[in-house]
Enzyme design. Structure first.
Site, short mmCIF file in Angstrom:
data_model
loop_
_atom_site.label_atom_id
_atom_site.label_comp_id
_atom_site.label_asym_id
_atom_site.label_seq_id
_atom_site.Cartn_x
_atom_site.Cartn_y
_atom_site.Cartn_z
N CYS A 153 0.80 -1.23 0.00
CA CYS A 153 0.00 0.00 0.00
C CYS A 153 0.83 1.28 0.00
CB CYS A 153 -0.95 0.01 1.19
SG CYS A 153 -2.14 -1.35 1.18
N HIS A 408 -8.99 3.40 -2.70
CA HIS A 408 -7.61 3.01 -2.37
C HIS A 408 -7.03 2.11 -3.46
CE1 HIS A 408 -4.09 1.71 -0.36
NE2 HIS A 408 -4.60 0.82 0.48
N CYS A 438 -0.59 2.41 6.43
CA CYS A 438 -0.20 1.08 6.90
C CYS A 438 0.08 0.21 5.69
CB CYS A 438 -1.31 0.48 7.78
SG CYS A 438 -2.91 0.31 6.96
N GLY A 440 0.32 -3.97 4.32
CA GLY A 440 0.02 -5.37 4.54
C GLY A 440 1.25 -6.16 4.94
#
Length: 452
Positions: A153, A408, A438, A440
């Site tokens: 991300c 996103h 954040c 993954g």
């Protein structure tokens, strides 16, 4: 990095440079011009490497070696499988932004040292080829290289950090950081088998937990209620709707001329996608409260308080200040610092709460000196936790909404957030800003920027 630490150990006088590898009595004369340049370089390195002092005045000092942002643009973000970009390939999204970035700045594409593109879900070798194709579709010469980067991300922000680091290292003077994701064409899935050794490590097992379950873990561990999460989502949609209707996104969005297949008739239409289409204007707390939890029975994470899966792209052009000024390029901000950190994969969403202080300290600042935050809203649970953990004022976090409302597109989000941040900093006359998300498998990343 070892070179940076080695350079920091040098002690410079007005005419002399003393090396730790030389004897205490030995010094090496340096011409005055070189000494002045060396002073500037070491001052820059010390500012980068020293712990944060909270002296914000130094952040806005200008140096020829500053890494500056000359353009930050994005496509509209649209809903995967339903939105206006669902049939648009990644290379067209990238080409659209590359062309627009050149047009907006007057940049000579021949000068570009590298194009680094964040992408998560596209097949790695194919996506790398698509990015190369996108360059050619935008009119870039064959002499300009391209590569992809994947830190999930944060990939778009990692691309920005990679280009900034390369410019700082002297590899080139101007580069392009981008991010692209086509979640319609490339849905999230695990390919291939599973290593049986995963069973021997609890941390390795935690890397396989669905992201929605990690959201439930954060909510449960830190007592973040369903009401709090749904309220967060209502605020995100309301702010995004207000920003869209008032034209606040117009300066950062590049319209995309594309084709779209009508799912009802199968007819292919030529359209222009001009705005984000995932924003639910007027969504209410009552409406969100009716949505079921989808990751855990009796849980609190729902489609209404989680980020949307989306299609879109972002693009950031960075340069050494001396190059930008020499070429007459517009400067809209300065890149200050970046940090990526690891956290427990079980609660991967807490990553920004660790990454933001680390990056801000590298920039020589304190968290309470940051004027605006673009905190990616992977889930309302984790975004709420991070804001509360860092004691952030909600009035300066995602002032134009976030991923719950906008969407996103994983690899594009970092670059999208940089564009949204810098344009809002200019509009509202703010001096410092942070982009964070954040990641993954248990990580967090953050970048710090200053207004010009």
């Amino acid at each position: 990095l070892s070179l940076l630490f080695s350079c920091q150990r040098f002690v410079l006088g007005p005419r002399l440079v003393t090396s730790p590898r030389a004897s205490a009595k030995r010094a090496f004369p340096v011409p005055r011009a070189m000494s002045d340049a060396a002073h500037r370089r070491v001052a820059s390195l010390n500012a980068h490497l020293s712990p944060g002092t909270g002296n914000s005045s130094t952040v806005h000092q200008k140096s020829p070696d500053d890494i500056v942002v000359v353009s930050a643009l994005r496509t509209p973000i649209t809903r995967a499988r339903k939105g206006g970009l669902k049939d648009t390939p990644a290379d067209d999204l990238l080409a659209t932004l590359l062309r627009a970035s050149v047009a907006a700045t007057g940049l000579n594409p021949v000068d570009v040292g590298d194009v680094v593109v964040g992408s998560v879900l596209g097949n790695s070798s194919q996506r790398a080829n698509e990015c190369r194709i996108g360059m050619f579709l935008a009119g870039f010469p064959a002499s300009v290289p391209v590569r992809t980067v994947n830190r999930q991300c944060s990939s778009g922000l990692q691309a920005v950090a990679d280009v900034a680091a390369a410019i700082k290292a002297g590899f080139y003077e101007v580069g392009i950081a981008a991010g692209v994701e086509t979640m319609t064409s490339n849905p999230m899935k695990w390919e291939g088998g599973m290593n049986p050794r995963v069973a021997s490590s609890s941390d390795a097992q935690s890397c396989l937990i669905p992201m929605g379950v990690t959201s439930e873990n954060v909510a449960e561990r830190w007592n973040i209620s369903r009401l709090t999460q749904d309220s967060f989502s209502v605020r995100s949609h309301a702010r995004a709707a207000a920003a869209r209707s008032s034209g606040r996104f117009d300066s950062q969005i590049v319209p995309v001329h594309t084709t779209w297949v009508d799912p009802a008739t199968g007819e292919t239409k030529n359209i222009i996608v001009k705005e984000d289409d995932g924003i639910r204007e007027g969504v209410s707390l009552e409406a969100l409260s009716k949505l079921p939890a989808v990751f855990k029975k009796g849980g609190s994470t729902t489609p209404g308080n989680a980020s949307q899966i989306s299609d879109g792209a972002g693009c950031v052009v960075l340069a050494r200040r001396s190059y930008a000024e020499r070429e007459g390029l517009p400067i809209i901000g300065k890149f200050l610092a970046f940090a990526a950190v690891g956290v427990d994969p079980l609660v991967m969403g807490i990553g920004p709460a660790v990454a933001i202080p680390a990056a801000v300290e590298k920039a020589g600042l304190r968290v309470d000196q940051i004027d605006l935050f673009e905190l990616n809203e992977a889930f309302a649970s984790q975004a709420t936790y991070c804001a509360e953990k860092l004691q952030l004022n909600h009035e300066i976090v995602n002032v134009n909404g976030g991923a719950i409302a906008l969407g996103h597109p994983l690899g594009a989000t970092g670059a999208r957030c940089v564009a949204t941040l810098l344009h809002e900093m200019k509009r509202s006359h703010k001096k410092t800003g942070v982009v964070s998300m954040c990641i993954g498998s248990g990580m967090g990343a953050a970048g710090v920027f200053a207004a010009e």
